[in-house]
Structures are given as structure tokens and as C-alpha cells.
Scaffold this motif. Structure first.
Motif, PDB file in Angstrom:
ATOM      1  N   SER A   8       0.709  -1.049   0.017  1.00  0.00           N
ATOM      2  CA  SER A   8      -0.007  -0.150   0.109  1.00  0.00           C
ATOM      3  C   SER A   8       0.820   1.342  -0.057  1.00  0.00           C
ATOM      4  O   SER A   8       1.802   1.406   0.807  1.00  0.00           O
ATOM      5  N   THR A   9       0.897   2.080  -1.044  1.00  0.00           N
ATOM      6  CA  THR A   9       1.529   3.449  -1.207  1.00  0.00           C
ATOM      7  C   THR A   9       0.851   4.333  -2.079  1.00  0.00           C
ATOM      8  O   THR A   9       0.429   3.789  -3.210  1.00  0.00           O
ATOM      9  N   GLY A  10       0.782   5.605  -1.676  1.00  0.00           N
ATOM     10  CA  GLY A  10       0.392   6.458  -2.663  1.00  0.00           C
ATOM     11  C   GLY A  10       1.409   7.098  -3.317  1.00  0.00           C
ATOM     12  O   GLY A  10       1.151   8.071  -4.055  1.00  0.00           O
ATOM     13  N   SER A  11       2.497   6.936  -3.013  1.00  0.00           N
ATOM     14  CA  SER A  11       3.656   7.460  -3.808  1.00  0.00           C
ATOM     15  C   SER A  11       3.918   6.721  -5.235  1.00  0.00           C
ATOM     16  O   SER A  11       4.194   5.656  -5.173  1.00  0.00           O
ATOM     17  N   THR A  12       3.829   7.408  -6.088  1.00  0.00           N
ATOM     18  CA  THR A  12       4.553   6.907  -7.430  1.00  0.00           C
ATOM     19  C   THR A  12       5.850   6.501  -7.422  1.00  0.00           C
ATOM     20  O   THR A  12       6.012   5.312  -8.016  1.00  0.00           O
ATOM     21  N   GLU A  13       6.709   7.184  -7.003  1.00  0.00           N
ATOM     22  CA  GLU A  13       7.958   6.515  -6.746  1.00  0.00           C
ATOM     23  C   GLU A  13       8.014   5.517  -6.026  1.00  0.00           C
ATOM     24  O   GLU A  13       8.779   4.615  -6.482  1.00  0.00           O
ATOM     25  N   HIS A  14       7.521   5.397  -4.819  1.00  0.00           N
ATOM     26  CA  HIS A  14       7.674   3.880  -4.141  1.00  0.00           C
ATOM     27  C   HIS A  14       6.885   2.980  -4.721  1.00  0.00           C
ATOM     28  O   HIS A  14       7.363   1.843  -4.934  1.00  0.00           O
ATOM     29  N   TRP A  15       6.001   3.338  -5.326  1.00  0.00           N
ATOM     30  CA  TRP A  15       5.080   2.156  -6.276  1.00  0.00           C
ATOM     31  C   TRP A  15       6.176   1.590  -7.478  1.00  0.00           C
ATOM     32  O   TRP A  15       6.268   0.319  -7.599  1.00  0.00           O
TER      33      TRP A  15
END
Length: 284
Positions: free
Chosen positions: A251-258
Motif C-alpha cells: 500500500s502506497t500513494g507514492s508513484t516513486e515508491h510504487w
């Protein structure tokens, strides 16, 4: 949650996992617009824990007893049928998979087989009626506590649905904190090895242990696992390399982390000798 799912779906994710009780009972309805925007994305939900706003409605509908509503968890057949129908409405579509959510919750060892069998009967009935295509078991402690194992689940599913039963997946925590499934699979036993043999999909939950794991990974451990990676990437590489792991839930809302996570999970698995060294260093 909506934006995290939208970010994932926009960057190639083909599966979203949710439950009626997530996000204070609003997770399924929050996902509905994302699923409508990305119809190719598949979705799994769960039945077991009862959202607060569903308790009174479920009792009034005759799907829940007052005592089950007070406990906040139920796997009675009537409730399973009712919750599946409710999830379909909330999601705006038929879920691709419905997990029994922590069937071990408040259950004694001598009662678990009967609880699972009755739930599997209801799920097989839902499949027969084309309410859902398949089901699974999502657990936090069921496998590692010894309360049940995959051979038992398969036995009960066969009893409920015959040789063509629709038990298709299991979900359990796999991480550098929960390494036992990985270690067992390296020796050819345990839930991951059994799942691969039976062609049951494994969904690895909590791969970063609520975001705590990157802070626990040392530079030396990163170099052992995947030199040049970030601690989060190294931790995810271990999970994704577990024998039989099909999906890693993040679960992440960060494009970079995804993007970092998707790149890591998409790489070839770590060799068994690397996984064994990780197990030797961290234990199980």
C-alpha cells in the motif's frame, strides 16, 4: 486509499486487495470508481470482520446474530452470503476472489475444521450461483500457530466442493520479520511449498511490516540481498523470491515508491543460497 489504488492501477498493477472493514468500513466503496476506470484490474475482498456500519443492518436483515455483531467477526453461512452480496454492491462489480478473513479469530483448535468446512460450503454455493468465481483464506496466525495447514484446507474444500472445488488462494504475512514460510519452503515443506504443489496462489501480506522494515535493514544486509538496492527494495526482493509467492500486497500513494516496488517484484527471484543466508542472519 482511492488514490493509492489509482496510482497502482495507473502504473501496471493488475490486482487490488481490500476488505469490508478496511478504512473504517469505506474501503470497498472507495475502490469502486478506480475499478470502473480500470476494468482489467482484478479485485479480492474478504468476509469475517464486520464493519461497524454493517452490524445493525446485518442483524436487521437476519444475516447476523446480536452476539456475532457484538464480537465483530462472523463466518456463519448466512452472513457470508449477505456480505458477498453487499461487497458486490459496494465494489460495483463481482469480486474475483473472496477470502475468509482470519478464520482463526476467537476459535479453539477443536472447532476450526467445522468452522472452515461450513464457510467453504457457503463459498462453494456462492460460486455455483456465479456470485463469485473463487475463494481463499487470509490469515495472520493460522498457519504459523499450527491451527491449520494447507493440506487441511484442501481436504475441507474437497469435502465441500468435490475435486473441482474453487479454493484458489491463501494470504499470509511474509517478510523479513515473518521469514518462517520462506525458510520452510527452502526445505520443501510448509505453506509455500504446499501451495506451489497444489497450484494455490499465495498473496504475501505486510511485506514491509507496516513500513517498519526499511528501518530495520542494515547496509550489510542490503549488500547480502541485493547490492545497490534501497532497504525497502531488498526486503521486497526476499518476499517476492519466496517459493510460490504469486502476489506481494503493498500500500502506497507514492508513484516513486510504487515504481521501485514494481521494479523489484518484477526482477528474477533471488537464488536459494541468498535466501538461506538471509534466514541464517535473521532467523525465523
Amino acid at each position: 486509499m482511492t488514490e493509492a489504488a489509482r496510482t497502482a492501477a495507473s502504473h501496471g498493477a493488475d490486482w487490488v486487495d481490500t476488505a469490508p472493514n478496511y478504512a473504517n468500513g469505506h474501503a470497498e466503496s472507495a475502490l469502486a470508481p478506480v475499478l470502473a476506470e480500470h476494468p482489467a484490474v482484478r479485485v479480492s475482498t474478504k468476509v469475517g470482520f464486520i464493519p461497524e456500519d454493517a452490524k445493525r443492518i446485518g442483524v436487521r436483515a437476519g444475516a447476523l446474530s446480536e452476539s456475532d455483531a457484538d464480537r465483530g467477526h462472523c463466518l456463519a453461512p448466512d452472513y457470508i452470503r449477505w456480505q458477498i452480496a453487499r461487497s458486490r454492491r459496494m465494489l460495483g462489480r463481482i469480486p474475483d476472489l473472496v477470502f475468509l478473513h482470519n478464520p482463526e479469530h476467537a476459535c479453539q483448535e477443536g472447532d476450526i475444521a467445522d468452522r472452515l468446512y461450513r464457510a467453504f460450503l457457503a463459498l462453494e454455493e456462492a460460486c455455483d450461483q456465479r456470485g463469485i468465481p473463487a475463494y481463499g483464506v487470509a490469515t495472520w496466525q493460522g498457519f504459523n500457530s499450527g491451527l491449520f495447514d494447507l493440506p487441511l484446507l484442501l481436504e475441507l474444500a474437497t469435502k465441500a466442493g468435490g475435486s473441482q472445488h474453487r479454493l484458489r488462494a491463501v494470504q499470509l504475512p511474509v517478510s523479513v520479520v515473518h521469514l518462517a514460510p520462506v525458510a520452510q519452503a527452502l526445505d520443501g515443506h510448509g505453506v509455500l511449498a504446499h501451495a506451489r504443489e497444489a497450484q494455490i496462489e499465495v498473496f504475501a501480506s505486510a511485506p514491509l511490516h507496516g513500513g517498519e522494515i526499511p528501518d530495520l535493514i542494515t547496509a550489510e544486509l542490503v549488500d547480502l540481498i541485493s547490492p545497490g538496492s534501497t532497504p525497502a527494495q531488498a526486503a521486497l526482493a526476499v518476499v517476492a523470491s519466496g517459493l510460490g509467492v504469486k502476489r506481494v500486497l503493498l500500500s502506497t500513494g507514492s508513484t516513486e515508491h510504487w515504481r521501485e516496488a514494481a521494479d523489484t517484484v518484477g526482477r528474477p527471484p533471488l537464488p536459494p543460497d541468498v535466501l538461506r543466508r538471509v534466514v541464517d542472519v535473521l532467523g525465523t
